[in-house]
Design a protein around this motif. Structure first.
Motif, mmCIF file in Angstrom:
data_model
loop_
_atom_site.group_PDB
_atom_site.id
_atom_site.type_symbol
_atom_site.label_atom_id
_atom_site.label_comp_id
_atom_site.label_asym_id
_atom_site.label_seq_id
_atom_site.Cartn_x
_atom_site.Cartn_y
_atom_site.Cartn_z
ATOM 1 N N TYR A 37 0.817 -1.210 0.000
ATOM 2 C CA TYR A 37 0.000 0.000 0.000
ATOM 3 C C TYR A 37 0.855 1.266 0.000
ATOM 4 C CZ TYR A 37 -3.587 -3.398 1.372
ATOM 5 O OH TYR A 37 -4.429 -4.472 1.420
ATOM 6 N N SER A 38 1.983 1.219 0.688
ATOM 7 C CA SER A 38 2.871 2.384 0.690
ATOM 8 C C SER A 38 3.467 2.615 -0.690
ATOM 9 C CB SER A 38 3.994 2.195 1.712
ATOM 10 O OG SER A 38 3.492 2.112 3.025
ATOM 11 N N ARG B 53 4.398 5.592 -5.674
ATOM 12 C CA ARG B 53 4.408 5.601 -7.146
ATOM 13 C C ARG B 53 3.505 6.694 -7.686
ATOM 14 N NH1 ARG B 53 4.946 -0.197 -6.778
ATOM 15 N NH2 ARG B 53 2.676 -0.387 -6.633
ATOM 16 N N HIS B 54 2.391 6.913 -7.023
ATOM 17 C CA HIS B 54 1.459 7.954 -7.466
ATOM 18 C C HIS B 54 2.114 9.329 -7.434
ATOM 19 C CE1 HIS B 54 -2.367 9.955 -8.144
ATOM 20 N NE2 HIS B 54 -2.135 10.737 -7.107
#
Length: 231
Positions: A149-150, A155-156
């Protein structure tokens, strides 16, 4: 207990010699795990490859990622866990704060479920970390999900190089998980208070039995993570 169970099974089959060997091995293993020196050696095998440094000595990165768990920092404390090391750095959130203050990365991503990440974010904001510099991942329930999740958040935002903050004895598994997600990881283990105590006694103690179980659980966890392709 497993060795003793094999011993009892052998006893049921009237394999008395085999039963005696398994029961004896079970007793010896329990005794060994209850020795502080043996528990210390188990932990040393986990943490020795990740030495701890002062926050100022680390290279810069795109983000500081702090995993939940461990003690809460006692901000403002003047005690030390090692030469020149503030007690704040004896916690994960505290070391993350020190890295941020040393301008090692522009953001701090806090990862952990059950409110851990939210609590750490609140603490760091009270210590002067800008709200826009804090990112929170609060749905993970294990180290694999911490990384999964991190990494999506990072990446976003186009961030790939991270300073990963967790306990030294969990760093092998954590770093492997984050690298598996394609991130460049710089391990930054916290100065856990337990790391300053090196027990040399071979006299069995109940507390050491619990510690040995904890470290053996980490060894097994690392193996399971690798077998599942998580690390």
């Amino acid at each position: 207990m497993l060795l003793a169970a094999f011993g009892l099974f052998g006893l049921c089959l009237r394999r008395y010699r085999t039963a005696a060997v398994f029961c004896a091995l079970g007793g010896l293993w329990i005794t060994l795990c209850a020795m502080p020196a043996f528990a210390g050696l188990l932990k040393l095998g986990l943490e020795n490859q990740y030495p701890r440094y002062e926050a100022a000595t680390y290279p810069t990165a795109d983000a500081i990622v702090v995993l939940g768990g461990g003690d809460s920092p006692s901000f403002g404390a003047s005690s030390h866990v090692g030469t020149g090391t503030s007690s704040v750095q004896a916690t994960r959130a505290g070391l993350g704060l020190e890295l941020y203050r040393e301008s090692k990365a522009p953001i701090v991503l806090l990862s952990g479920g059950d409110g851990e990440a939210v609590d750490m974010a609140h603490q760091l904001e009270q210590q002067g970390v800008l709200a826009q510099s804090l990112k929170v991942e609060s749905t993970s329930v294990n180290t694999y999900q911490n990384a999964l999740y991190s990494a999506a958040i990072l990446r976003h935002e186009g961030r790939n190089r991270i300073l990963l903050v967790t306990s030294s004895w969990t760093m092998s598994r954590a770093a492997a998980c984050f690298r598996r997600q394609g991130l460049e990881v710089i391990p930054a283990p916290a100065f856990d208070r337990e790391n300053t105590r090196r027990a040399l006694s071979w006299q069995p103690q109940r507390a050491s039995l619990a510690q040995s179980g904890r470290w053996l659980h980490e060894y097994i966890g690392l193996l399971v993570y690798k077998l599942r392709g998580w690390a």
